[in-house]
Design a protein around this motif. Structure first.
Motif, PDB file in Angstrom:
ATOM      1  N   GLU A 173      25.908 -12.886 -19.969  1.00 27.78           N
ATOM      2  CA  GLU A 173      26.509 -11.817 -19.163  1.00 27.78           C
ATOM      3  C   GLU A 173      27.660 -12.465 -18.410  1.00 27.78           C
ATOM      4  O   GLU A 173      27.454 -13.434 -17.680  1.00 27.78           O
ATOM      5  N   HIS A 174      28.857 -11.951 -18.617  1.00 27.38           N
ATOM      6  CA  HIS A 174      30.050 -12.616 -18.096  1.00 27.38           C
ATOM      7  C   HIS A 174      30.807 -11.661 -17.177  1.00 27.38           C
ATOM      8  O   HIS A 174      31.423 -10.698 -17.634  1.00 27.38           O
ATOM      9  N   HIS A 175      30.723 -11.983 -15.893  1.00 32.32           N
ATOM     10  CA  HIS A 175      31.403 -11.146 -14.883  1.00 32.32           C
ATOM     11  C   HIS A 175      32.849 -11.596 -14.733  1.00 32.32           C
ATOM     12  O   HIS A 175      33.248 -12.125 -13.699  1.00 32.32           O
TER      13      HIS A 175
ATOM     14  N   LEU B   4      33.430  -6.844 -16.863  1.00 34.94           N
ATOM     15  CA  LEU B   4      32.096  -7.300 -17.277  1.00 34.94           C
ATOM     16  C   LEU B   4      31.926  -7.108 -18.782  1.00 34.94           C
ATOM     17  O   LEU B   4      32.276  -6.060 -19.332  1.00 34.94           O
ATOM     18  N   HIS B   5      31.417  -8.136 -19.442  1.00 30.78           N
ATOM     19  CA  HIS B   5      31.104  -8.017 -20.871  1.00 30.78           C
ATOM     20  C   HIS B   5      29.965  -8.961 -21.207  1.00 30.78           C
ATOM     21  O   HIS B   5      29.563  -9.782 -20.370  1.00 30.78           O
ATOM     22  N   TYR B   6      29.460  -8.834 -22.395  1.00 30.00           N
ATOM     23  CA  TYR B   6      28.356  -9.687 -22.855  1.00 30.00           C
ATOM     24  C   TYR B   6      28.861 -10.507 -24.028  1.00 30.00           C
ATOM     25  O   TYR B   6      29.372  -9.949 -25.007  1.00 30.00           O
ATOM     26  N   ASP B   7      28.742 -11.833 -23.928  1.00 32.74           N
ATOM     27  CA  ASP B   7      29.204 -12.698 -25.011  1.00 32.74           C
ATOM     28  C   ASP B   7      28.031 -13.007 -25.926  1.00 32.74           C
ATOM     29  O   ASP B   7      27.024 -13.587 -25.501  1.00 32.74           O
ATOM     30  N   PHE B   8      28.160 -12.589 -27.170  1.00 26.83           N
ATOM     31  CA  PHE B   8      27.118 -12.785 -28.180  1.00 26.83           C
ATOM     32  C   PHE B   8      27.531 -13.983 -29.030  1.00 26.83           C
ATOM     33  O   PHE B   8      28.624 -13.988 -29.599  1.00 26.83           O
TER      34      PHE B   8
HETATM   35 MN    MN Z   1      33.341 -13.991 -22.005  1.00 27.27          MN
END
Ligand code: MN
Length: 176
Positions: free
Chosen positions: A62-64, A68-72
Motif C-alpha cells: 500500500e503506497h501513500h 494512493l495505490h497498491y503495488d503488486f
Molecule cells: Mn508505488
C-alpha cells in the motif's frame, strides 16, 4: 577513436541517453529502478538480495504516494515484476487497471517505511499482503498466477490492454 576528456560531475548517470550506454549497462537489470532513486536519501533497497528458496514470492504494498495505490509485485527472473493498481486489488469478478512499472529488487518485498519528500514515490509504504505464488501462464498476452497470501488467495489474471500503451494492463480475480 574515442578519447577521454573529463568526468561530467555536473551530470547524473541517468542523464545519459540510451545510445550512450554500453551494452553491459543496457543488459543490467534494475537500471530504471536505480536511476529513479537517490539512495543517499531513501531507505529503499539498492540491490537485489536473491531469494534463497525455490518458491516464488509476491507482495502487495500500500503506497501513500501523491495518489494512493497498491503495488503488486511478482518475483520473476531474479527481480520483482511490478504493477501499480490505483483502485486496489480486484475481488472475485472485478477488473482493475494495473500500470506496469519498473522491475524492483527482490529485497523490496519487505520494504516498509517513508520515502522522503522530494524523492521518487515519496510517501508511506506498508506491506499489505505477502506470500508465495504459482505461475500458470506467463507470456506477452497473459500472466496467470495462483496467490497464496494472507489476504489474497486464488487465481489472478493480468492482461495487457491494447489501448493506452504497453504499460496498461487489466488485473482481475477469477471466480474460482
Ligand atoms: Mn508505488
Amino acid at each position: 577513436m574515442p578519447k577521454f576528456l573529463h568526468v561530467r560531475t555536473d551530470k547524473k548517470p541517468y542523464n545519459c541517453t540510451v545510445d550512450q550506454l554500453s551494452e553491459a549497462a543496457k543488459a543490467k537489470p534494475l537500471q530504471e529502478y536505480e536511476a529513479k532513486r537517490d539512495f543517499t536519501k531513501t531507505a529503499e533497497p539498492q540491490s537485489t538480495v536473491p531469494n534463497s528458496g525455490e518458491t516464488q514470492i509476491f507482495v502487495v504494498q500500500e503506497h501513500h504516494a501523491r495518489h494512493l495505490h497498491y503495488d503488486f509485485r511478482l518475483e520473476r527472473d531474479g527481480v520483482l515484476k511490478s504493477w501499480a493498481v490505483p483502485k486496489g486489488i480486484p475481488k472475485a469478478g472485478e477488473k482493475r487497471l494495473a500500470v506496469q512499472v519498473e522491475d524492483h529488487p527482490i529485497g523490496y518485498a519487505s520494504f516498509e517505511g517513508e520515502i522522503p519528500k522530494g524523492e521518487y514515490g515519496a510517501g508511506q509504504v506498508i506491506v499489505w499482503d505477502k506470500g508465495t505464488y504459482e505461475t500458470k501462464v506467463w507470456n506477452q498476452k497473459m500472466v496467470e498466477v495462483i496467490l497464496h497470501g494472507e489476504r489474497l488467495k486464488g487465481r489472478f489474471v493480468l492482461v495487457p490492454l491494447k489501448k493506452g500503451g504497453d504499460k496498461n494492463w487489466l488485473m482481475l480475480k477469477a471466480k474460482n
